[in-house]
Scaffold this motif. Structure first.
Motif, mmCIF file in Angstrom:
data_model
loop_
_atom_site.group_PDB
_atom_site.id
_atom_site.type_symbol
_atom_site.label_atom_id
_atom_site.label_comp_id
_atom_site.label_asym_id
_atom_site.label_seq_id
_atom_site.Cartn_x
_atom_site.Cartn_y
_atom_site.Cartn_z
ATOM 1 N N HIS A 97 0.824 -1.205 0.000
ATOM 2 C CA HIS A 97 0.000 0.000 0.000
ATOM 3 C C HIS A 97 0.861 1.259 0.000
ATOM 4 O O HIS A 97 0.515 2.248 -0.659
ATOM 5 C CB HIS A 97 -0.940 -0.010 1.209
ATOM 6 N N LEU A 98 1.959 1.240 0.726
ATOM 7 C CA LEU A 98 2.873 2.385 0.697
ATOM 8 C C LEU A 98 3.366 2.643 -0.723
ATOM 9 O O LEU A 98 3.415 3.790 -1.182
ATOM 10 C CB LEU A 98 4.069 2.137 1.609
ATOM 11 N N GLU A 99 3.695 1.566 -1.426
ATOM 12 C CA GLU A 99 4.148 1.708 -2.811
ATOM 13 C C GLU A 99 3.006 2.146 -3.716
ATOM 14 O O GLU A 99 3.177 3.013 -4.578
ATOM 15 C CB GLU A 99 4.727 0.367 -3.289
ATOM 16 N N MET A 100 1.832 1.598 -3.499
ATOM 17 C CA MET A 100 0.661 1.950 -4.304
ATOM 18 C C MET A 100 0.263 3.419 -4.098
ATOM 19 O O MET A 100 -0.115 4.118 -5.037
ATOM 20 C CB MET A 100 -0.508 1.034 -3.930
ATOM 21 N N PHE A 101 0.377 3.892 -2.843
ATOM 22 C CA PHE A 101 0.028 5.277 -2.527
ATOM 23 C C PHE A 101 1.148 6.256 -2.856
ATOM 24 O O PHE A 101 0.960 7.474 -2.749
ATOM 25 C CB PHE A 101 -0.295 5.416 -1.033
ATOM 26 N N LEU A 164 -3.262 13.534 12.775
ATOM 27 C CA LEU A 164 -3.555 13.534 11.338
ATOM 28 C C LEU A 164 -4.812 14.348 11.053
ATOM 29 O O LEU A 164 -4.828 15.194 10.144
ATOM 30 C CB LEU A 164 -3.732 12.091 10.859
ATOM 31 N N PHE A 165 -5.873 14.144 11.828
ATOM 32 C CA PHE A 165 -7.120 14.868 11.607
ATOM 33 C C PHE A 165 -7.022 16.329 12.038
ATOM 34 O O PHE A 165 -7.732 17.194 11.499
ATOM 35 C CB PHE A 165 -8.281 14.174 12.336
ATOM 36 N N LEU A 166 -6.134 16.601 12.978
ATOM 37 C CA LEU A 166 -5.951 17.990 13.404
ATOM 38 C C LEU A 166 -5.157 18.816 12.392
ATOM 39 O O LEU A 166 -5.455 20.000 12.173
ATOM 40 C CB LEU A 166 -5.233 18.038 14.758
ATOM 41 N N ASN A 167 -4.175 18.184 11.760
ATOM 42 C CA ASN A 167 -3.194 18.952 10.988
ATOM 43 C C ASN A 167 -3.242 18.751 9.479
ATOM 44 O O ASN A 167 -2.795 19.633 8.739
ATOM 45 C CB ASN A 167 -1.778 18.606 11.474
ATOM 46 N N GLU A 168 -3.763 17.623 9.017
ATOM 47 C CA GLU A 168 -3.720 17.345 7.586
ATOM 48 C C GLU A 168 -4.920 17.987 6.867
ATOM 49 O O GLU A 168 -6.063 17.718 7.212
ATOM 50 C CB GLU A 168 -3.710 15.831 7.339
ATOM 51 N N LYS A 169 -4.630 18.817 5.897
ATOM 52 C CA LYS A 169 -5.684 19.526 5.161
ATOM 53 C C LYS A 169 -6.050 18.841 3.847
ATOM 54 O O LYS A 169 -7.131 19.078 3.304
ATOM 55 C CB LYS A 169 -5.245 20.969 4.871
ATOM 56 N N ASP A 170 -5.150 18.010 3.352
ATOM 57 C CA ASP A 170 -5.402 17.321 2.096
ATOM 58 C C ASP A 170 -6.176 16.024 2.384
ATOM 59 O O ASP A 170 -5.643 15.106 3.005
ATOM 60 C CB ASP A 170 -4.066 16.986 1.421
ATOM 61 N N PRO A 171 -7.449 15.921 1.945
ATOM 62 C CA PRO A 171 -8.253 14.749 2.304
ATOM 63 C C PRO A 171 -7.707 13.438 1.726
ATOM 64 O O PRO A 171 -7.825 12.383 2.364
ATOM 65 C CB PRO A 171 -9.639 15.068 1.736
ATOM 66 N N ILE A 172 -7.107 13.489 0.547
ATOM 67 C CA ILE A 172 -6.549 12.273 -0.055
ATOM 68 C C ILE A 172 -5.347 11.782 0.754
ATOM 69 O O ILE A 172 -5.214 10.594 1.051
ATOM 70 C CB ILE A 172 -6.131 12.521 -1.519
ATOM 71 N N ARG A 173 -4.495 12.717 1.123
ATOM 72 C CA ARG A 173 -3.330 12.358 1.935
ATOM 73 C C ARG A 173 -3.780 11.811 3.292
ATOM 74 O O ARG A 173 -3.201 10.848 3.804
ATOM 75 C CB ARG A 173 -2.446 13.591 2.125
ATOM 76 N N LEU A 174 -4.826 12.408 3.864
ATOM 77 C CA LEU A 174 -5.357 11.935 5.144
ATOM 78 C C LEU A 174 -5.820 10.481 5.038
ATOM 79 O O LEU A 174 -5.512 9.652 5.907
ATOM 80 C CB LEU A 174 -6.508 12.838 5.588
ATOM 81 N N ILE A 175 -6.528 10.167 3.964
ATOM 82 C CA ILE A 175 -7.028 8.804 3.762
ATOM 83 C C ILE A 175 -5.866 7.815 3.635
ATOM 84 O O ILE A 175 -5.877 6.737 4.229
ATOM 85 C CB ILE A 175 -7.931 8.743 2.509
ATOM 86 N N LYS A 176 -4.853 8.205 2.874
ATOM 87 C CA LYS A 176 -3.689 7.328 2.672
ATOM 88 C C LYS A 176 -2.977 7.037 3.992
ATOM 89 O O LYS A 176 -2.685 5.869 4.318
ATOM 90 C CB LYS A 176 -2.710 7.975 1.694
ATOM 91 N N TYR A 177 -2.700 8.079 4.753
ATOM 92 C CA TYR A 177 -1.934 7.889 5.987
ATOM 93 C C TYR A 177 -2.751 7.148 7.044
ATOM 94 O O TYR A 177 -2.202 6.322 7.781
ATOM 95 C CB TYR A 177 -1.441 9.239 6.518
ATOM 96 N N LYS A 178 -4.042 7.436 7.113
ATOM 97 C CA LYS A 178 -4.881 6.715 8.070
ATOM 98 C C LYS A 178 -4.910 5.230 7.738
ATOM 99 O O LYS A 178 -4.875 4.383 8.641
ATOM 100 C CB LYS A 178 -6.300 7.279 8.069
ATOM 101 N N ASP A 179 -4.945 4.906 6.463
ATOM 102 C CA ASP A 179 -4.931 3.508 6.040
ATOM 103 C C ASP A 179 -3.648 2.819 6.503
ATOM 104 O O ASP A 179 -3.689 1.693 7.037
ATOM 105 C CB ASP A 179 -5.046 3.424 4.511
ATOM 106 N N ILE A 180 -2.517 3.473 6.324
ATOM 107 C CA ILE A 180 -1.237 2.877 6.721
ATOM 108 C C ILE A 180 -1.163 2.716 8.237
ATOM 109 O O ILE A 180 -0.729 1.664 8.744
ATOM 110 C CB ILE A 180 -0.055 3.717 6.217
ATOM 111 N N TYR A 181 -1.600 3.746 8.981
ATOM 112 C CA TYR A 181 -1.594 3.639 10.442
ATOM 113 C C TYR A 181 -2.459 2.455 10.901
ATOM 114 O O TYR A 181 -2.068 1.695 11.804
ATOM 115 C CB TYR A 181 -2.120 4.918 11.089
ATOM 116 N N ASN A 182 -3.638 2.317 10.293
ATOM 117 C CA ASN A 182 -4.533 1.223 10.683
ATOM 118 C C ASN A 182 -3.922 -0.141 10.367
ATOM 119 O O ASN A 182 -4.059 -1.085 11.152
ATOM 120 C CB ASN A 182 -5.878 1.367 9.968
#
Length: 206
Positions: A97-101, A164-182
């Motif tokens: 997923h890191l490579e895909m994102f 992530l939800f406090l500081n990330e303004k880009d919704p696509i980037r937020l989705i990517k990073y949340k996925d990796i954290y999960n």
């Protein structure tokens, strides 16, 4: 009951599965990522560990099907192998997923997750070594550490997603990073599943 003075082929097989899982985790943790090309290389190499792990699981299942006697319950042997394979599968999926994102650099939270997952993988191998020696009492020390590391990962998950939800303004980037954290939290959970399976084995064989 198994003989603590003799290496049983089933424990040799479990040890190979554990070592392959641990080596994959260490490889991923130690790999220096500087570019998308590095991510691609890492993803390919971790996939090789995952494929090797599948082959080892297959060999163990064949051995279980052919054997009348096993040193511990065959269900416990298979469950332990599958739980360790879940850790390996999780690592492979995460880095795919890191490579895909196209996330070219691991952030501090990801590195912290990996630190505790790597420590858990080391403890799993140590516990399997002790299982072969029938040193069930000492196994508990490694089980406790694995569960401690999983709790640390829970804290990392909560804090990283909050930030992530406090500081990330880009919704696509937020989705990517949340996925990796999960996914990383899931891997820590898989490590705890291994610890729980080891506890069951201790309970049944003490």
């Amino acid at each position: 009951m198994f003989n603590p003075k003799k290496s049983d082929p089933f424990f040799v097989s479990l040890h190979k599965i554990a070592e392959n899982m641990r080596d994959a985790v260490h490889f991923a943790n130690d790999f220096n990522i500087d570019s998308i090309a590095d991510l691609k290389e890492l993803s390919i190499k971790v996939k090789k560990f995952e494929t090797d792990g599948d082959n080892l699981i297959h060999e163990l299942i064949v051995m279980l099907n052919k054997s009348f006697m096993t040193p511990i319950e065959r269900e416990d042997i298979l469950a332990l192998a599958i739980k360790m394979d879940d850790v390996l599968d999780g690592i492979e999926q995460c880095f795919a997923h890191l490579e895909m994102f196209s996330i070219p650099e691991l952030d501090e939270s990801m590195r912290t997750f990996l630190k505790y997952i790597t420590r858990s993988a080391d403890e799993i191998v140590s516990a399997i070594d002790l299982l072969n020696k029938k040193d069930l009492t000492s196994m508990r020390n490694h089980i406790i550490l694995i569960k401690d590391y999983e709790r640390e990962c829970d804290e990392v998950s909560r804090s990283s997603i909050k930030q992530l939800f406090l500081n990330e303004k880009d919704p696509i980037r937020l989705i990517k990073y949340k996925d990796i954290y999960n996914q990383l939290e899931d891997i820590a959970d898989h490590c705890q599943d291994v610890a729980n399976t080891l506890e069951t084995i201790i309970m049944r064989n003490a």
